[in-house]
Design a protein around this motif. Sequence first.
Motif, PDB file in Angstrom:
ATOM      1  N   LEU A  70       0.926  -1.424  -0.036  1.00  0.00           N
ATOM      2  CA  LEU A  70       0.043  -0.155  -0.095  1.00  0.00           C
ATOM      3  C   LEU A  70       0.755   1.209  -0.066  1.00  0.00           C
ATOM      4  O   LEU A  70       1.794   1.205   0.648  1.00  0.00           O
ATOM      5  N   LYS A  71       0.370   2.287  -0.955  1.00  0.00           N
ATOM      6  CA  LYS A  71       0.979   3.571  -0.782  1.00  0.00           C
ATOM      7  C   LYS A  71      -0.238   4.653  -0.364  1.00  0.00           C
ATOM      8  O   LYS A  71      -1.223   4.696  -1.030  1.00  0.00           O
ATOM      9  N   SER A  72      -0.063   5.168   0.816  1.00  0.00           N
ATOM     10  CA  SER A  72      -1.127   6.223   1.551  1.00  0.00           C
ATOM     11  C   SER A  72      -0.671   7.409   1.878  1.00  0.00           C
ATOM     12  O   SER A  72       0.482   7.509   2.369  1.00  0.00           O
ATOM     13  N   SER A 156      -7.185   1.675  -6.190  1.00  0.00           N
ATOM     14  CA  SER A 156      -6.877   3.003  -5.445  1.00  0.00           C
ATOM     15  C   SER A 156      -8.418   3.613  -4.954  1.00  0.00           C
ATOM     16  O   SER A 156      -9.287   3.082  -5.491  1.00  0.00           O
ATOM     17  N   VAL A 157      -8.036   4.627  -3.888  1.00  0.00           N
ATOM     18  CA  VAL A 157      -9.046   5.014  -3.345  1.00  0.00           C
ATOM     19  C   VAL A 157      -9.066   6.558  -3.258  1.00  0.00           C
ATOM     20  O   VAL A 157      -7.691   7.032  -2.652  1.00  0.00           O
ATOM     21  N   VAL A 158      -9.767   7.450  -3.782  1.00  0.00           N
ATOM     22  CA  VAL A 158      -9.465   8.790  -3.469  1.00  0.00           C
ATOM     23  C   VAL A 158     -10.786   9.389  -3.401  1.00  0.00           C
ATOM     24  O   VAL A 158     -11.793   9.060  -4.021  1.00  0.00           O
ATOM     25  N   ASN A 159     -10.912  10.273  -2.142  1.00  0.00           N
ATOM     26  CA  ASN A 159     -11.962  10.791  -1.752  1.00  0.00           C
ATOM     27  C   ASN A 159     -13.024   9.908  -1.480  1.00  0.00           C
ATOM     28  O   ASN A 159     -14.184   9.815  -1.740  1.00  0.00           O
ATOM     29  N   ASN A 160     -12.510   8.658  -0.791  1.00  0.00           N
ATOM     30  CA  ASN A 160     -13.504   7.638  -0.293  1.00  0.00           C
ATOM     31  C   ASN A 160     -14.083   6.969  -1.697  1.00  0.00           C
ATOM     32  O   ASN A 160     -15.161   6.012  -1.385  1.00  0.00           O
ATOM     33  N   ARG A 161     -13.679   7.026  -2.878  1.00  0.00           N
ATOM     34  CA  ARG A 161     -14.258   6.462  -4.071  1.00  0.00           C
ATOM     35  C   ARG A 161     -13.320   5.366  -4.423  1.00  0.00           C
ATOM     36  O   ARG A 161     -12.000   5.785  -4.669  1.00  0.00           O
ATOM     37  N   SER A 187     -15.507  -7.621  -2.098  1.00  0.00           N
ATOM     38  CA  SER A 187     -16.724  -7.147  -0.959  1.00  0.00           C
ATOM     39  C   SER A 187     -15.873  -6.648   0.141  1.00  0.00           C
ATOM     40  O   SER A 187     -16.398  -5.399   0.724  1.00  0.00           O
ATOM     41  N   ILE A 188     -15.043  -7.282   0.535  1.00  0.00           N
ATOM     42  CA  ILE A 188     -14.317  -6.632   1.982  1.00  0.00           C
ATOM     43  C   ILE A 188     -13.645  -5.403   1.732  1.00  0.00           C
ATOM     44  O   ILE A 188     -13.349  -4.516   2.507  1.00  0.00           O
ATOM     45  N   ILE A 189     -13.014  -5.199   0.541  1.00  0.00           N
ATOM     46  CA  ILE A 189     -12.118  -4.043   0.176  1.00  0.00           C
ATOM     47  C   ILE A 189     -13.380  -2.763   0.305  1.00  0.00           C
ATOM     48  O   ILE A 189     -13.140  -1.670   0.772  1.00  0.00           O
ATOM     49  N   ASN A 190     -14.566  -3.026  -0.463  1.00  0.00           N
ATOM     50  CA  ASN A 190     -15.708  -1.844  -0.433  1.00  0.00           C
ATOM     51  C   ASN A 190     -16.048  -1.532   1.232  1.00  0.00           C
ATOM     52  O   ASN A 190     -16.339  -0.555   1.434  1.00  0.00           O
ATOM     53  N   GLU A 191     -16.114  -2.871   1.607  1.00  0.00           N
ATOM     54  CA  GLU A 191     -16.561  -2.485   3.271  1.00  0.00           C
ATOM     55  C   GLU A 191     -15.459  -1.778   4.143  1.00  0.00           C
ATOM     56  O   GLU A 191     -15.898  -0.838   4.879  1.00  0.00           O
ATOM     57  N   SER A 192     -14.075  -2.157   3.704  1.00  0.00           N
ATOM     58  CA  SER A 192     -13.224  -1.661   4.532  1.00  0.00           C
ATOM     59  C   SER A 192     -12.598  -0.235   4.218  1.00  0.00           C
ATOM     60  O   SER A 192     -12.197   0.397   5.228  1.00  0.00           O
ATOM     61  N   PHE A 193     -12.688   0.072   2.976  1.00  0.00           N
ATOM     62  CA  PHE A 193     -11.969   1.271   2.491  1.00  0.00           C
ATOM     63  C   PHE A 193     -13.249   2.385   2.600  1.00  0.00           C
ATOM     64  O   PHE A 193     -12.771   3.710   2.127  1.00  0.00           O
ATOM     65  N   ARG A 194     -14.243   2.248   2.826  1.00  0.00           N
ATOM     66  CA  ARG A 194     -15.242   3.106   2.833  1.00  0.00           C
ATOM     67  C   ARG A 194     -15.000   4.141   4.055  1.00  0.00           C
ATOM     68  O   ARG A 194     -14.606   3.698   5.156  1.00  0.00           O
ATOM     69  N   ASP A 195     -15.063   5.538   3.903  1.00  0.00           N
ATOM     70  CA  ASP A 195     -14.976   6.404   4.997  1.00  0.00           C
ATOM     71  C   ASP A 195     -13.446   6.278   5.695  1.00  0.00           C
ATOM     72  O   ASP A 195     -13.191   6.307   6.759  1.00  0.00           O
ATOM     73  N   LEU A 196     -12.295   6.374   4.635  1.00  0.00           N
ATOM     74  CA  LEU A 196     -10.932   5.775   5.044  1.00  0.00           C
ATOM     75  C   LEU A 196     -10.570   7.003   6.055  1.00  0.00           C
ATOM     76  O   LEU A 196      -9.947   6.978   6.881  1.00  0.00           O
ATOM     77  N   SER A 198     -12.170   9.045   7.945  1.00  0.00           N
ATOM     78  CA  SER A 198     -12.896   9.415   9.070  1.00  0.00           C
ATOM     79  C   SER A 198     -12.335   8.229   9.910  1.00  0.00           C
ATOM     80  O   SER A 198     -12.154   8.309  11.197  1.00  0.00           O
ATOM     81  N   LYS A 199     -12.107   6.987   9.627  1.00  0.00           N
ATOM     82  CA  LYS A 199     -11.718   5.924  10.223  1.00  0.00           C
ATOM     83  C   LYS A 199     -10.191   5.807  10.579  1.00  0.00           C
ATOM     84  O   LYS A 199      -9.650   5.484  11.559  1.00  0.00           O
ATOM     85  N   TYR A 200      -9.309   6.203   9.550  1.00  0.00           N
ATOM     86  CA  TYR A 200      -8.071   5.815   9.379  1.00  0.00           C
ATOM     87  C   TYR A 200      -7.345   7.049   8.986  1.00  0.00           C
ATOM     88  O   TYR A 200      -6.035   6.809   9.131  1.00  0.00           O
ATOM     89  N   ASN A 201      -7.515   8.215   9.080  1.00  0.00           N
ATOM     90  CA  ASN A 201      -7.106   9.289   8.617  1.00  0.00           C
ATOM     91  C   ASN A 201      -6.164   9.125   7.367  1.00  0.00           C
ATOM     92  O   ASN A 201      -4.993   9.645   7.396  1.00  0.00           O
ATOM     93  N   ILE A 202      -6.758   8.414   6.321  1.00  0.00           N
ATOM     94  CA  ILE A 202      -6.365   8.381   5.172  1.00  0.00           C
ATOM     95  C   ILE A 202      -6.831   9.102   4.002  1.00  0.00           C
ATOM     96  O   ILE A 202      -8.036   8.753   3.753  1.00  0.00           O
ATOM     97  N   LYS A 203      -6.467  10.065   3.266  1.00  0.00           N
ATOM     98  CA  LYS A 203      -6.897  10.917   2.341  1.00  0.00           C
ATOM     99  C   LYS A 203      -6.937  10.199   0.947  1.00  0.00           C
ATOM    100  O   LYS A 203      -8.189   9.905   0.411  1.00  0.00           O
ATOM    101  N   ASN A 204      -5.856   9.448   0.589  1.00  0.00           N
ATOM    102  CA  ASN A 204      -6.023   8.513  -0.780  1.00  0.00           C
ATOM    103  C   ASN A 204      -4.951   7.368  -0.473  1.00  0.00           C
ATOM    104  O   ASN A 204      -4.286   7.442   0.454  1.00  0.00           O
ATOM    105  N   ILE A 205      -5.223   6.413  -1.370  1.00  0.00           N
ATOM    106  CA  ILE A 205      -4.530   5.230  -1.309  1.00  0.00           C
ATOM    107  C   ILE A 205      -4.311   4.471  -2.530  1.00  0.00           C
ATOM    108  O   ILE A 205      -5.368   4.548  -3.355  1.00  0.00           O
ATOM    109  N   LYS A 206      -3.171   3.823  -2.854  1.00  0.00           N
ATOM    110  CA  LYS A 206      -3.110   2.859  -3.826  1.00  0.00           C
ATOM    111  C   LYS A 206      -2.776   1.481  -3.361  1.00  0.00           C
ATOM    112  O   LYS A 206      -1.942   1.612  -2.351  1.00  0.00           O
TER     113      LYS A 206
END
Length: 690
Positions: A70-72, A156-161, A187-196, A198-206
Motif C-alpha cells: 500500500l501507498k497511502s 486506488s481510493v481517492v476521496n472515499n471513491r 466485497s471486503i475492500i468496499n466494506e473496509s475502505f469506505r470512509d477511510l 474518518s476511520k484511518y485518517n487516510i486521504k487517498n490510497i493505492k
Amino acid sequence: MKKNSYKLSYYALIILAISLISLLAGIFLFSKNPDSSYRRILTENRIYNTIDLSLNGEDYSSYNGFNYALKSYKLKYFDQNGNVITDRGAIEAQKKKDDLKAKGLDPKLYLDEDMINQPELKSEYKTFYLTNEYEKNEFDPLEIGMINNDFLITGSVVNNRITIDRVQKSQRLMDSDYNFIEKSFKSIINESFRDLNSKYNIKNIKFAYYTSLDDEVFNEIERDVFRDQIQVQIGVSVLIAAVLSAILGIFMNMEKVDESQELKKVFKFPIEVVLVLFFIFSMVGLMISSSGQVYTNLFIFYALYLVGLMIVSLTANYFVILLKSIFNKNTDNYLVENALIYRVFKASISEFSKVDKIEDKEINNAKMKFTLVYLVLCIVVFIVFLFFAAMFASASEAILIPMIIFAGFIYFIILKNINQVARINREASEIVGGNYKKKIEKTGGLYDGIVDNFNNIGLNLDLAIEDAVKSERLKTELITNVSHDLKTPLTSILNYSDLLSKEDNSQEEAREYAKIINEKSNKLKVLIEDLFEVSKATSNNIELDRQELDFNSLVAQSIGEWEDKISENNIEIISNLPEEKVTLNIDGQKFSRVLDNLFSNISKYALENSRVYVDLRDEGGVKLTIKNISKYPLNISAEELMERFTRGEKSRTTSGSGLGLSIASSFVRAHGASFDIGIDGDLFKVTIEF
C-alpha cells in the motif's frame, strides 16, 4: 492347573487394537468433504485481518495473512523529536485536546489528569508505504505484477471513491476450492475502505493484494478446516473406545486378572491418581486439538490421536475392573484397597495393632498421628469449601458450623472404633501366645463377629492338632507300607531271576523259578495298578462309563465268581437277593472292582467255618449289605480301616496292598452313593446305599 492366559503383553495388544478400531471407525463414519461455505468464512476472516493490517500497520491477529503493498497519504502523529507515535492512548488524548481547542475550550477543564499529562504531539499528512512482502522502500502498488502468484487485485481510493484497477487469477486458482477469492476481496475492500479519512485518517490510497496457493495462509486455512472436521471424528472415536473398553472389562475374568501379577499392577493404581492424570490428559488434549500447529504434521497428529485413544481405552477399562472388584468375593477390592484415602486411614489404624511392652505409648502415638491426619484432611476440605463458596457468593457460615459438628462426631466415632480394635488386638495376642482358654469380652458392637472367631480358635485348635498328628502318622505309614509292599515282590523277582540265569538249573527248577517270577510280577502289577487307581481317586479324576445295568445280576455274578475261593476256608455265602431286576445307572467295570475288593477281603480275613451274609434290598433306595466275622481282632476304627495301605490285622502276614477298601470307597462315592463300614466286636459290615 490351567496356564493363565491373562498377560500384560496380550492386554496391551487388545487395548491397542481397540484404539485402532475406534480411530478407523471415527474416520469411516465422519470422513467427508468440508462445507465450502466454512472454508470461505475462514478465508474471509484472513482477508479482513490482512486489510486491517495494511491500513493500520499493526497486527493484532495470530493468523497468517495474504501479501499486500500500500501507498497511502496518511495522517501521522509525531513527538517533539520527530518520531512517529503509534500509542493509541497518546494519539486519542491529542485528538481530544485538538477538538476542544478548535472549539475554543480549555482541555484542562474537560479531560482527565492522565490525558492532560500526555506529551504534546503534532500531526501531519505524509506518504507512507506499507508491505509485508515487497522489498523496495518506495513502490507503486499499481505496477506490481502476478509473477509467481495465483491471484492479484490492485486499485486506488481517492476521496472515499474506490476504483479496482486490475484483477488477475491463475487457472490453478480457478480450478481450486478458492475460486471465490475475487468476490471476497472486492466485497471486503468496499466494506473496509469506505470512509477511510474518518476511520484511518487516510486521504487517498493505492493498494495491491496478491497471493499464491502455496502460501502459508492457505495451509493454515486447510489445517483449520481439517481441525473442525477431525474434532467430530475424535469425539466419535473416544466414545467408541470407551464403550469397547467397558465391554472388554465386563467380560474379563476377575480371578484371572487377580492371578496375573503384571496385569494386577495396572489396576492397583490409586483411583485419585488416575482421576488427576486423566483430568490433566483431557486438558492437554483439548489444548493440543485446538491448536493448529499439531496439524502441520499428520504423522505426529495421528500418533498423538492413537495414544490419546489408548489412554481413554485404558481408563474406561480400569474403572470397569475397579467396579467389578467391589462385587467379586474371590479377589481384592481394587477400588477401596488401592485408594490413597483408604491407605492413609489404614496406615493410621495399623498403628493401633502394635502390641508390646510399651503398648499404651504406641497407641497414644498412633492416636496423635490419626488426629493430625484427620485435622489436615478437614482443613483442606474446609479451605476448598470456602473457596467455592466465595467464588459462587454462597453463605458459607450457614453450612460451615454443621460441617464442623459433623466432622467432630465422625472423629469420635472413628476413635471409639479404634479403641475397640486395640482392645481386641491386645486380648487376641494372649490367644496367639498360647492361652487358648482366653475369652474376649463382647460389647455388642461392630466387632462381635471378629470376637467370636477369636473365641472359637481355642475350641477348634485341639481338633486341628489332632488332624495334623494323624496326617503326619498316615504319611509315615504310607511311606513305610508302600516301600515294603513294592520291595517284597521286587526282591523275589530279582532273586529268582538271578537263580534262573545260572546254567546248572534243571528244567523243573527253571520252570519253578519262572512260575514264581510270574506270580510276583503279577502281584507287583496289581499293586501298581492299585496305586494308579488311588492316585486318580485322590485327585477326583475318576472317569465313569455309566450304563443302565441290573445291579442284582452284577452282585450274583460276583458271588458266583468268588464262591469257590471263599469256600476253601469252609466259609458259606448266604445271599438274600430280590427276584426282580434292580436297575441302576452305573459303571459296571468299576462296580465289579468294588465287589471283587470286598469279596477278596472276605477270602483273606473272614473266620474259617463261618458264614457271609449278602443282602440286597430295593425299598425306596437300593441298599447292599455284606457281613462277616473277622478271623483277627478288629482293634481299629472304621475310618482308619479305609485309609490308604491299612490292613485289618497289624502283623502284615496277609497278602494284598491295603488299598482295596479305599479304592472301593472312592469308586462308590464317585457314583454319588454312600460307602459305610461298621465294626461290632469281630463283626465286619459294609453298607453301600444309593
